[in-house]
Design a protein around this motif. Structure first.
Motif: not given
Length: 157
Positions: A18-31
Motif C-alpha cells: 500500500d506504500e511504494i518505496t522503490y520503483e515497481a515494488q508493487a508489481a514485483v510483489l504481485l509477480e
C-alpha cells in the motif's frame, strides 16, 4: 502497455503493497504472489479496439475473488493471465488490420519475468515473430537510449 498503475492497484487491493518505496515494488510483489499458480484468466469483455482492456471488469473480478476468500496468489495469477490474453488479442487485431507479423515486448511491465514469459509463449503460439530486449532493459532507460539513437541519426541526415 501503460499498465504499471494497474499492477499497483491490484497489488494494493490484495494487500501486498500500500506504500511504494522503490520503483515497481508493487508489481514485483504481485509477480511473486502469482508465481506457481495456474494461469487461468478472468472472463472479461474482449478488447473492442487496440489495447483497450475492460479494467473496471477486471478490478470487479479481482474484488469478487477477494470477497469469496480466493487465495491472493491465485488472484494475482489470474490478473497476469488476463492481461496476457488481452494483449495477445490486441496484437491479433493489429495483425489482422495491418498484416504485421511482429510483436515487440518493451516497456517496464516486461521486467516482470512471469508476465514476459507468458506473453512470449502465447505470442509464439499465435505465430508472431518476437522482438525482445537483449542489450538494454525494457523500461524507461532502454526507451531513452532508443530516443537518443533516433535523435543522433536525425542529426546526421
Amino acid at each position: 502497455s501503460s499498465c504499471g498503475r494497474l499492477f499497483d492497484a491490484v497489488a494494493a487491493l490484495l494487500g501486498l503493497c500500500d506504500e511504494i518505496t522503490y520503483e515497481a515494488q508493487a508489481a514485483v510483489l504481485l509477480e511473486m504472489a502469482a508465481t506457481g499458480y495456474p494461469a487461468d484468466a478472468y472472463q472479461i469483455p474482449a478488447p473492442e479496439d487496440l489495447g483497450a482492456i475492460a479494467t473496471s471488469a477486471l478490478i470487479r473480478q479481482v474484488s469478487d475473488d477477494l470477497r469469496q476468500g480466493i487465495d491472493k496468489g491465485r488472484i494475482a495469477a489470474r490478473f497476469h493471465a488476463t492481461l496476457v490474453e488481452h494483449f495477445v488479442a490486441a496484437a491479433g487485431m493489429v495483425r489482422q488490420k495491418t498484416g504485421i507479423e511482429y510483436a515487440a515486448l518493451s516497456g517496464g511491465v516486461f521486467q516482470n519475468a512471469l508476465f514476459f514469459n507468458r506473453m512470449h509463449e502465447r505470442l509464439q503460439q499465435e505465430g508472431f515473430s518476437l522482438i525482445c530486449h537483449s542489450a538494454t532493459h525494457p523500461n524507461d532507460g532502454g526507451l531513452a537510449l532508443g530516443q537518443a539513437v533516433i535523435a543522433g541519426h536525425a542529426q546526421l541526415h
